[in-house]
Write a protein that holds these residues in place. Structure first.
Motif, PDB file in Angstrom:
ATOM      1  N   ALA A 144      -6.835  -0.318 -18.834  1.00 46.83           N
ATOM      2  CA  ALA A 144      -6.021   0.714 -18.184  1.00 46.83           C
ATOM      3  C   ALA A 144      -6.551   1.020 -16.782  1.00 46.83           C
ATOM      4  CB  ALA A 144      -5.990   1.979 -19.039  1.00 46.83           C
ATOM      5  N   LEU A 145      -7.868   1.073 -16.631  1.00 45.74           N
ATOM      6  CA  LEU A 145      -8.465   1.311 -15.312  1.00 45.74           C
ATOM      7  C   LEU A 145      -8.168   0.152 -14.362  1.00 45.74           C
ATOM      8  CD1 LEU A 145     -11.868   2.838 -16.404  1.00 45.74           C
ATOM      9  CD2 LEU A 145     -10.263   3.903 -14.810  1.00 45.74           C
ATOM     10  N   THR A 146      -8.244  -1.068 -14.854  1.00 44.02           N
ATOM     11  CA  THR A 146      -7.955  -2.240 -14.030  1.00 44.02           C
ATOM     12  C   THR A 146      -6.504  -2.239 -13.583  1.00 44.02           C
ATOM     13  OG1 THR A 146      -9.686  -3.504 -15.124  1.00 44.02           O
ATOM     14  CG2 THR A 146      -7.970  -4.771 -13.993  1.00 44.02           C
ATOM     15  N   ARG A 147      -5.608  -1.897 -14.482  1.00 47.00           N
ATOM     16  CA  ARG A 147      -4.174  -1.821 -14.140  1.00 47.00           C
ATOM     17  C   ARG A 147      -3.941  -0.746 -13.083  1.00 47.00           C
ATOM     18  NH1 ARG A 147       0.286   1.180 -16.002  1.00 47.00           N
ATOM     19  NH2 ARG A 147       2.229   0.085 -15.598  1.00 47.00           N
ATOM     20  N   LEU A 148      -4.564   0.419 -13.261  1.00 51.32           N
ATOM     21  CA  LEU A 148      -4.424   1.502 -12.289  1.00 51.32           C
ATOM     22  C   LEU A 148      -4.959   1.068 -10.926  1.00 51.32           C
ATOM     23  CD1 LEU A 148      -3.819   4.361 -11.352  1.00 51.32           C
ATOM     24  CD2 LEU A 148      -5.963   5.100 -12.432  1.00 51.32           C
ATOM     25  N   GLU A 149      -6.089   0.396 -10.927  1.00 48.87           N
ATOM     26  CA  GLU A 149      -6.673  -0.059  -9.658  1.00 48.87           C
ATOM     27  C   GLU A 149      -5.736  -1.040  -8.950  1.00 48.87           C
ATOM     28  OE1 GLU A 149     -11.020  -1.377  -8.096  1.00 48.87           O
ATOM     29  OE2 GLU A 149     -10.400  -2.165 -10.041  1.00 48.87           O
ATOM     30  N   ARG A 150      -5.158  -1.956  -9.708  1.00 49.15           N
ATOM     31  CA  ARG A 150      -4.219  -2.931  -9.140  1.00 49.15           C
ATOM     32  C   ARG A 150      -3.002  -2.238  -8.538  1.00 49.15           C
ATOM     33  NH1 ARG A 150      -0.428  -5.032 -12.139  1.00 49.15           N
ATOM     34  NH2 ARG A 150      -1.647  -4.792 -14.035  1.00 49.15           N
ATOM     35  N   LEU A 151      -2.457  -1.267  -9.274  1.00 51.00           N
ATOM     36  CA  LEU A 151      -1.299  -0.525  -8.773  1.00 51.00           C
ATOM     37  C   LEU A 151      -1.662   0.305  -7.544  1.00 51.00           C
ATOM     38  CD1 LEU A 151       0.288   0.641 -12.138  1.00 51.00           C
ATOM     39  CD2 LEU A 151       1.359  -0.849 -10.426  1.00 51.00           C
ATOM     40  N   LEU A 152      -2.845   0.881  -7.565  1.00 44.50           N
ATOM     41  CA  LEU A 152      -3.280   1.687  -6.419  1.00 44.50           C
ATOM     42  C   LEU A 152      -3.460   0.806  -5.190  1.00 44.50           C
ATOM     43  CD1 LEU A 152      -3.938   4.505  -5.478  1.00 44.50           C
ATOM     44  CD2 LEU A 152      -6.277   4.178  -6.266  1.00 44.50           C
ATOM     45  N   ASP A 153      -4.028  -0.378  -5.367  1.00 44.58           N
ATOM     46  CA  ASP A 153      -4.156  -1.318  -4.248  1.00 44.58           C
ATOM     47  C   ASP A 153      -2.788  -1.643  -3.661  1.00 44.58           C
ATOM     48  OD1 ASP A 153      -6.908  -1.438  -4.479  1.00 44.58           O
ATOM     49  OD2 ASP A 153      -6.921  -3.344  -5.572  1.00 44.58           O
ATOM     50  N   GLU A 192      -2.326  14.222  -9.129  1.00 46.41           N
ATOM     51  CA  GLU A 192      -1.585  14.935  -8.077  1.00 46.41           C
ATOM     52  C   GLU A 192      -1.415  14.060  -6.838  1.00 46.41           C
ATOM     53  OE1 GLU A 192      -4.008  18.420  -7.638  1.00 46.41           O
ATOM     54  OE2 GLU A 192      -3.281  19.283  -9.528  1.00 46.41           O
ATOM     55  N   ARG A 193      -2.438  13.295  -6.496  1.00 49.39           N
ATOM     56  CA  ARG A 193      -2.382  12.455  -5.290  1.00 49.39           C
ATOM     57  C   ARG A 193      -1.367  11.315  -5.412  1.00 49.39           C
ATOM     58  NH1 ARG A 193      -7.210  13.687  -2.123  1.00 49.39           N
ATOM     59  NH2 ARG A 193      -8.926  14.302  -3.464  1.00 49.39           N
ATOM     60  N   VAL A 194      -1.149  10.818  -6.629  1.00 46.39           N
ATOM     61  CA  VAL A 194      -0.267   9.659  -6.816  1.00 46.39           C
ATOM     62  C   VAL A 194       1.099  10.029  -7.397  1.00 46.39           C
ATOM     63  CG1 VAL A 194      -2.269   8.144  -7.120  1.00 46.39           C
ATOM     64  CG2 VAL A 194      -1.089   9.057  -9.142  1.00 46.39           C
ATOM     65  N   ALA A 195       1.360  11.314  -7.549  1.00 48.28           N
ATOM     66  CA  ALA A 195       2.580  11.776  -8.229  1.00 48.28           C
ATOM     67  C   ALA A 195       3.872  11.237  -7.609  1.00 48.28           C
ATOM     68  CB  ALA A 195       2.616  13.304  -8.260  1.00 48.28           C
ATOM     69  N   ALA A 196       3.853  10.906  -6.330  1.00 50.36           N
ATOM     70  CA  ALA A 196       5.063  10.435  -5.646  1.00 50.36           C
ATOM     71  C   ALA A 196       5.497   9.042  -6.103  1.00 50.36           C
ATOM     72  CB  ALA A 196       4.835  10.429  -4.131  1.00 50.36           C
ATOM     73  N   ILE A 197       4.610   8.324  -6.757  1.00 48.33           N
ATOM     74  CA  ILE A 197       4.939   6.963  -7.201  1.00 48.33           C
ATOM     75  C   ILE A 197       4.819   6.915  -8.719  1.00 48.33           C
ATOM     76  CG2 ILE A 197       4.306   4.525  -7.056  1.00 48.33           C
ATOM     77  CD1 ILE A 197       3.364   5.122  -4.186  1.00 48.33           C
ATOM     78  N   GLY A 198       5.955   6.808  -9.373  1.00 42.05           N
ATOM     79  CA  GLY A 198       6.036   6.886 -10.830  1.00 42.05           C
ATOM     80  C   GLY A 198       5.115   5.954 -11.577  1.00 42.05           C
ATOM     81  N   ALA A 199       5.020   4.692 -11.134  1.00 42.11           N
ATOM     82  CA  ALA A 199       4.171   3.727 -11.832  1.00 42.11           C
ATOM     83  C   ALA A 199       2.707   4.148 -11.782  1.00 42.11           C
ATOM     84  CB  ALA A 199       4.339   2.333 -11.232  1.00 42.11           C
ATOM     85  N   LEU A 200       2.279   4.704 -10.663  1.00 46.59           N
ATOM     86  CA  LEU A 200       0.899   5.178 -10.538  1.00 46.59           C
ATOM     87  C   LEU A 200       0.661   6.398 -11.406  1.00 46.59           C
ATOM     88  CD1 LEU A 200       0.128   4.742  -6.750  1.00 46.59           C
ATOM     89  CD2 LEU A 200      -1.153   3.774  -8.644  1.00 46.59           C
ATOM     90  N   ARG A 209       1.417   3.664   0.865  1.00 50.40           N
ATOM     91  CA  ARG A 209       2.575   4.563   0.817  1.00 50.40           C
ATOM     92  C   ARG A 209       2.186   5.992   0.464  1.00 50.40           C
ATOM     93  NH1 ARG A 209       6.174   1.853  -3.426  1.00 50.40           N
ATOM     94  NH2 ARG A 209       7.261   3.824  -3.233  1.00 50.40           N
ATOM     95  N   LEU A 210       0.932   6.208   0.084  1.00 53.02           N
ATOM     96  CA  LEU A 210       0.471   7.535  -0.314  1.00 53.02           C
ATOM     97  C   LEU A 210      -0.136   8.278   0.868  1.00 53.02           C
ATOM     98  CD1 LEU A 210      -1.311   6.613  -3.657  1.00 53.02           C
ATOM     99  CD2 LEU A 210       0.870   7.819  -3.421  1.00 53.02           C
TER     100      LEU A 210
END
Length: 114
Positions: free
Chosen positions: A39-48, A90-98, A53-54
């Protein structure tokens, strides 16, 4: 009360019938588990992918590093982990997948987000 069925297999017992509760999909915090790491790896990939855009993309990356650090400890600071995941959410709330990925990480680490 007479219609209770209990069956099982590789997934463990499965209770069916009126009045039963299915808890098979519950996740209990498993710091250091493969599921939490995935789950952390997936989140990191999505954040990258989405950080540019954030508004606070770099801050979100720093929060993720703090979550990884806490998750890797034998005795993570649950309060710090909760605070950091809440802030990251809160920081990533604008992007649903994140936002969904942060909630998944929190669930895998046994942290309840508001």
């Amino acid at each position: 009360m007479g219609d209770l069925n209990i069956s099982g297999g590789n997934q463990g017992p499965i209770n069916t019938g009126s009045g039963t509760q299915d808890n098979r999909n519950m996740t209990i915090g498993a710091v250091g588990s493969t599921a939490a790491e995935d789950a952390l790896t997936r989140l990191e990939r999505l954040l990258d992918e989405h950080a540019p855009r954030l508004e606070e993309g770099e801050e979100a990356r720093a929060d993720l590093e703090d979550v990884r650090d806490q998750a890797g400890k034998d005795k993570p600071d649950k309060r710090r982990l909760t605070d950091t995941l809440t802030r990251l959410s809160e920081r990533v709330a604008a992007i649903g997948a994140l936002a969904a990925a942060v909630k998944e990480v929190a669930a895998k680490l046994g942290v309840h987000l508001p």
